[in-house]
Design a protein around this motif. Structure first.
Motif, short mmCIF file in Angstrom:
data_model
loop_
_atom_site.label_atom_id
_atom_site.label_comp_id
_atom_site.label_asym_id
_atom_site.label_seq_id
_atom_site.Cartn_x
_atom_site.Cartn_y
_atom_site.Cartn_z
N ASN A 167 -17.13 5.13 -5.91
CA ASN A 167 -17.13 4.44 -7.21
C ASN A 167 -15.79 3.69 -7.63
N ARG A 168 -14.72 4.53 -7.25
CA ARG A 168 -13.42 4.09 -7.58
C ARG A 168 -12.53 3.52 -6.45
N THR A 169 -12.75 3.92 -5.07
CA THR A 169 -12.50 3.39 -3.75
C THR A 169 -12.11 1.80 -4.15
N PRO A 170 -13.26 0.64 -4.18
CA PRO A 170 -13.07 -0.73 -4.34
C PRO A 170 -11.89 -0.99 -5.22
N GLU A 212 -8.82 7.41 3.90
CA GLU A 212 -8.27 8.37 3.32
C GLU A 212 -8.26 8.13 1.56
N VAL A 213 -8.11 7.22 1.23
CA VAL A 213 -8.28 6.44 -0.11
C VAL A 213 -9.83 6.59 -0.43
N ALA A 214 -10.66 6.47 0.37
CA ALA A 214 -12.14 6.61 -0.01
C ALA A 214 -12.52 8.11 0.23
N ALA A 215 -12.03 8.93 0.85
CA ALA A 215 -12.09 10.33 0.79
C ALA A 215 -11.58 11.11 -0.54
N ALA A 229 -8.07 -2.56 -4.03
CA ALA A 229 -7.68 -4.08 -4.34
C ALA A 229 -6.31 -3.81 -4.86
N MET A 230 -6.10 -2.89 -5.77
CA MET A 230 -4.89 -2.71 -6.32
C MET A 230 -3.74 -2.68 -5.06
N LEU A 231 -4.09 -1.76 -4.17
CA LEU A 231 -3.08 -1.66 -3.34
C LEU A 231 -2.81 -3.03 -2.62
N ASP A 232 -4.09 -3.60 -2.25
CA ASP A 232 -3.87 -4.89 -1.46
C ASP A 232 -2.85 -5.95 -2.37
N GLY A 279 0.84 -1.25 -0.05
CA GLY A 279 -0.21 -0.10 0.13
C GLY A 279 0.71 1.22 0.07
N TRP A 280 0.00 2.43 0.25
CA TRP A 280 0.73 3.62 0.41
C TRP A 280 0.73 3.91 1.79
#
Length: 462
Positions: free
Chosen positions: A123-126, A115-118, A130-133, A108-109
């Motif tokens: 729509n984009r957060t999931p 904070e990613v969700a914010a 998943a990419m970070l994970d 991750g970052w």
């Protein structure tokens, strides 16, 4: 930098070629060739693969500028998708930050899932999460699938910190990633000491997704895998100009020219004026690393007994690990006031012995530095620069996993597929010309706040 019309197309030409940390040797053509800097990784890496300079004119579906993790990952994945790919690298694969970093595969970052969700919205957060994970998994999957010899180990990443600042961050990280299904372990001081061999830190966390690699060997392994699947990689090939040509792009470089339908710019902290504004979309920061002689058996049993990679939560953080020969490898900030100078081994030696007193008296045999690219919000960028021209950069010191993952994001763009990351128009860092003053202030103020954290009463989990 100059822009002019050539055959009805806009031409982008680079006027300045300099970058900090470059070692240059004269070539037979009279153009300087960048030599891989001396480092522990250069001394211990898997053998380099032959990547001869470009000679003459050629064509491809995709031209990639930059032979680090991002460009090589993109080349490998595009070649596997059946695309004709050419990578143009001014030095050799892994010459830049990809071959100079600490080799930690960080999950991750430094941004929490909330904070990613914010930042990205519902729509984009999931997809971003998943990419970070999956980024660390991607690195180790590529190593296994392509048989990359890079001294890889995956005992997990330990985050270690001091004071309330560390507790708040680590508590939120373990809670929020735990809600995403990651089995993060929180560590009080005694448990942290058992795991990494020091009670210097107040509190910590173990994230099982992390690990470490020999980064230059990993870069060379990616290059070898890409070439085996049909990609062409040219080292010692500096791209001087790019201009639109027909339905694609034409690149003028050392030794020849390349025509391609798609162009990917993968230059990160070494971005220059090849594409207008790209170098001002990130702030290059010098990171410095030093390595000790191999530790004796007594020290080896006491220091990092589980061979974990460790990264601090400090604002001016340090990170450390052992290499395959049990050398203690530690990285941290470079020079406060001069980005062209890497830093001092004295600073890292002092910090290393504060954390592990047993390191007192150990000889330090290697020192080197390089540039990482930082963005204002500490998240990377995926840019659409023009028709069929994209860039991925700004990995903020966590690039082993994320830049490799961004190679897959760029691959999707070429293939016309949806990306996990949003694709943005080029954005510039505000007041970029004052970046060194701002960076110096950030580092100095960070050191002061970190010292206050050190003096706090050790926190405990609630």
């Amino acid at each position: 930098m100059t822009r002019r019309m050539l055959g009805g197309a806009v031409m982008v030409r680079r006027s300045g070629l300099g970058s900090s940390g470059q070692t240059r040797l004269p070539s037979a053509s009279g153009e300087s060739v960048m030599k891989l800097p001396e480092s522990l990784w250069a001394a211990s890496a898997a053998p380099a693969i032959d990547t001869p300079p470009l000679a003459g004119e050629t064509g491809a579906d995709v031209a990639i500028v930059g032979g680090g993790f991002t460009g090589l990952s993109a080349a490998l994945h595009l070649a596997e998708a059946g695309k004709r790919v050419i990578v143009l690298e001014a030095g050799e694969p892994g010459w830049g930050a990809s071959g100079r970093n600490g080799g930690q595969v960080n999950p991750g970052w430094r941004m929490l899932p909330s904070e990613v969700a914010a930042k990205y919205g519902g729509n984009r957060t999931p997809a971003v999460l998943a990419m970070l994970d999956q980024a660390s998994d991607l690195v180790f999957d590529l190593i296994g699938r392509h048989g990359i010899d890079c001294d890889h180990e995956r005992p997990g990443l330990v985050s270690a910190g001091l004071g309330r600042h560390a507790k708040a961050f680590l508590e939120a990280w373990s809670r929020e990633w735990g809600e995403q299904g990651v089995k993060v372990e929180r560590l009080e001081r005694a448990a942290l000491k058992d795991l990494i061999g020091t009670d210097y830190y107040h509190i910590g966390m173990h994230d099982p997704r992390g690990g470490h690699v020999q980064p230059l060997s990993f870069a060379r392994g990616l290059a070898r895998a890409a070439i085996a699947r049909g990609a062409i990689v040219h080292g010692g090939t500096r791209v001087h100009s790019v201009h639109a040509h027909g339905a694609g792009w034409r690149l003028a470089a050392t030794g020849g020219e390349v025509e391609a339908e798609h162009l990917l710019l993968c230059t990160n902290g070494y971005s220059d004026r090849l594409w207008p504004g790209l170098e001002r979309s990130v702030v290059p920061v010098t990171s410095f690393i030093a390595a000790s002689e191999p530790l004796d058996e007594a020290r080896r049993r006491a220091i990092l007994p589980g061979r974990h990679a460790v990264a601090e939560t400090r604002r001016t953080l340090h990170y450390f690990r052992l290499d395959r020969d049990d050398r203690f490898v530690m990285g941290g900030r470079g020079n406060f006031t001069n980005g062209a100078e890497p830093g001092s081994v004295g600073h890292l030696r002092k910090m290393a012995t504060a954390i592990f007193p047993a390191l007192d008296g150990v000889a330090w045999t290697h020192r080197w530095g390089g540039r990482v690219a930082v963005t204002p919000d500490h998240t990377p960028r995926l840019f659409r620069l023009a028709r069929n021209v994209h860039a991925g950069l700004g990995f903020n010191g966590r690039g082993v996993a994320m830049s490799t993952m961004f190679g897959t994001q760029l691959t999707r763009l070429v293939l016309g597929e949806e990306t996990d990351m949003p694709v943005e128009s080029l954005g510039l860092v505000p007041r970029h010309g004052l970046r060194q003053f701002g960076l110096t202030w950030y580092l100095v103020s960070g050191v002061m706040r970190d010292r206050l954290d050190l003096q706090e009463t050790p926190p405990t989990w609630t």
